[in-house]
Design a protein around this motif. Sequence first.
Motif, PDB file in Angstrom:
ATOM      1  N   SER A  14      -6.025   4.187   3.529  1.00 28.49           N
ATOM      2  CA  SER A  14      -5.564   5.522   3.899  1.00 28.49           C
ATOM      3  C   SER A  14      -6.735   6.492   3.852  1.00 28.49           C
ATOM      4  CB  SER A  14      -4.470   5.982   2.932  1.00 28.49           C
ATOM      5  OG  SER A  14      -4.993   6.087   1.621  1.00 28.49           O
ATOM      6  N   HIS A  15      -6.583   7.588   4.567  1.00 31.73           N
ATOM      7  CA  HIS A  15      -7.556   8.680   4.458  1.00 31.73           C
ATOM      8  C   HIS A  15      -6.928   9.952   5.005  1.00 31.73           C
ATOM      9  CE1 HIS A  15      -9.667   8.490   8.716  1.00 31.73           C
ATOM     10  NE2 HIS A  15      -8.371   8.417   8.820  1.00 31.73           N
ATOM     11  N   ARG A  16      -7.605  11.033   4.770  1.00 26.99           N
ATOM     12  CA  ARG A  16      -7.295  12.287   5.438  1.00 26.99           C
ATOM     13  C   ARG A  16      -8.619  12.989   5.686  1.00 26.99           C
ATOM     14  NH1 ARG A  16      -3.856  16.328   1.964  1.00 26.99           N
ATOM     15  NH2 ARG A  16      -4.940  17.733   3.365  1.00 26.99           N
ATOM     16  N   PRO A  25      -3.688  16.131  13.739  1.00 26.08           N
ATOM     17  CA  PRO A  25      -2.949  15.030  13.086  1.00 26.08           C
ATOM     18  C   PRO A  25      -3.765  14.282  12.034  1.00 26.08           C
ATOM     19  CG  PRO A  25      -3.362  14.545  15.419  1.00 26.08           C
ATOM     20  CD  PRO A  25      -3.744  15.981  15.201  1.00 26.08           C
ATOM     21  N   CYS A  26      -5.084  14.233  12.181  1.00 24.06           N
ATOM     22  CA  CYS A  26      -5.919  13.500  11.221  1.00 24.06           C
ATOM     23  C   CYS A  26      -6.152  14.282   9.926  1.00 24.06           C
ATOM     24  CB  CYS A  26      -7.245  13.107  11.851  1.00 24.06           C
ATOM     25  SG  CYS A  26      -7.046  11.925  13.193  1.00 24.06           S
ATOM     26  N   HIS A  27      -5.690  15.536   9.900  1.00 26.90           N
ATOM     27  CA  HIS A  27      -5.755  16.302   8.654  1.00 26.90           C
ATOM     28  C   HIS A  27      -4.744  15.740   7.649  1.00 26.90           C
ATOM     29  CE1 HIS A  27      -6.219  19.923   6.118  1.00 26.90           C
ATOM     30  NE2 HIS A  27      -4.911  19.792   5.918  1.00 26.90           N
ATOM     31  N   LEU A  29      -2.382  12.979   5.587  1.00 24.20           N
ATOM     32  CA  LEU A  29      -2.556  11.652   5.002  1.00 24.20           C
ATOM     33  C   LEU A  29      -1.989  10.600   5.956  1.00 24.20           C
ATOM     34  CD1 LEU A  29      -3.248   9.832   2.570  1.00 24.20           C
ATOM     35  CD2 LEU A  29      -0.940  10.298   1.722  1.00 24.20           C
ATOM     36  N   HIS A  30      -2.812   9.603   6.280  1.00 32.10           N
ATOM     37  CA  HIS A  30      -2.367   8.513   7.154  1.00 32.10           C
ATOM     38  C   HIS A  30      -3.270   7.300   6.904  1.00 32.10           C
ATOM     39  CE1 HIS A  30      -5.657  10.402   9.376  1.00 32.10           C
ATOM     40  NE2 HIS A  30      -5.797   9.264  10.047  1.00 32.10           N
ATOM     41  N   GLY A  31      -2.975   6.202   7.568  1.00 29.46           N
ATOM     42  CA  GLY A  31      -3.753   4.988   7.332  1.00 29.46           C
ATOM     43  C   GLY A  31      -4.101   4.276   8.622  1.00 29.46           C
ATOM     44  N   HIS A  32      -5.023   3.310   8.471  1.00 28.88           N
ATOM     45  CA  HIS A  32      -5.443   2.503   9.616  1.00 28.88           C
ATOM     46  C   HIS A  32      -5.603   1.048   9.168  1.00 28.88           C
ATOM     47  CE1 HIS A  32      -6.452   5.940  12.177  1.00 28.88           C
ATOM     48  NE2 HIS A  32      -7.029   6.497  11.119  1.00 28.88           N
ATOM     49  N   GLY A  33      -5.475   0.145  10.114  1.00 27.00           N
ATOM     50  CA  GLY A  33      -5.900  -1.231   9.919  1.00 27.00           C
ATOM     51  C   GLY A  33      -7.293  -1.341  10.517  1.00 27.00           C
ATOM     52  N   SER A 108     -13.746  -0.256  13.903  1.00 25.25           N
ATOM     53  CA  SER A 108     -12.684   0.197  14.786  1.00 25.25           C
ATOM     54  C   SER A 108     -11.498   0.653  13.938  1.00 25.25           C
ATOM     55  CB  SER A 108     -12.281  -0.956  15.708  1.00 25.25           C
ATOM     56  OG  SER A 108     -11.235  -0.566  16.539  1.00 25.25           O
ATOM     57  N   GLU A 109     -11.041   1.871  14.196  1.00 23.92           N
ATOM     58  CA  GLU A 109      -9.860   2.416  13.499  1.00 23.92           C
ATOM     59  C   GLU A 109      -8.592   2.112  14.273  1.00 23.92           C
ATOM     60  OE1 GLU A 109     -10.753   6.590  11.114  1.00 23.92           O
ATOM     61  OE2 GLU A 109     -10.165   6.650  13.194  1.00 23.92           O
ATOM     62  N   THR A 110      -8.739   2.087  15.589  1.00 27.20           N
ATOM     63  CA  THR A 110      -7.617   1.812  16.488  1.00 27.20           C
ATOM     64  C   THR A 110      -8.127   0.870  17.568  1.00 27.20           C
ATOM     65  OG1 THR A 110      -8.023   3.470  18.216  1.00 27.20           O
ATOM     66  CG2 THR A 110      -6.967   4.259  16.171  1.00 27.20           C
TER      67      THR A 110
HETATM   68 ZN   LIG Z   1      -7.528   8.351  10.637  1.00 34.18          ZN
END
Ligand SMILES: [Zn+2]
Length: 120
Positions: A14-16, A25-27, A29-33, A108-110
Amino acid sequence: MIVTLTQQFNFDASHRLDHLPSHHPCHNLHGHGYVVFVEVTGEVDPKTGFLIDYREIYDAVKPLIDQLDHHHLNDIEGLPIASTEYIARWLWERIKPKLPILSKITISETPLTRCEYRGE
Ligand SMILES: [Zn+2]
């Protein structure tokens, strides 16, 4: 013969991005694979037929991936901003001393984005 080898690693985190405006939207809290590609470049040893055993790359990189996996990236020491750019540099600075033939880190985040870093 000069070759480049690539080994892939994955981690979830996770990050913000606090510096972005609150409506971005990236402000939040969310996560990435995350997908990380570690590239090494150099001369093939004619005796082994290898540049390096992939196991050596794994042993140099996996402990660092474990430090990031299932963690909140904003809490990682030495990572001032939890962006792919800074994660790439964070990995580079820790892998390069153990693996001098390191030539590129790609993160790669996405599926649609990636960041490449080859050192400064
Ligand atoms: Zn992100």
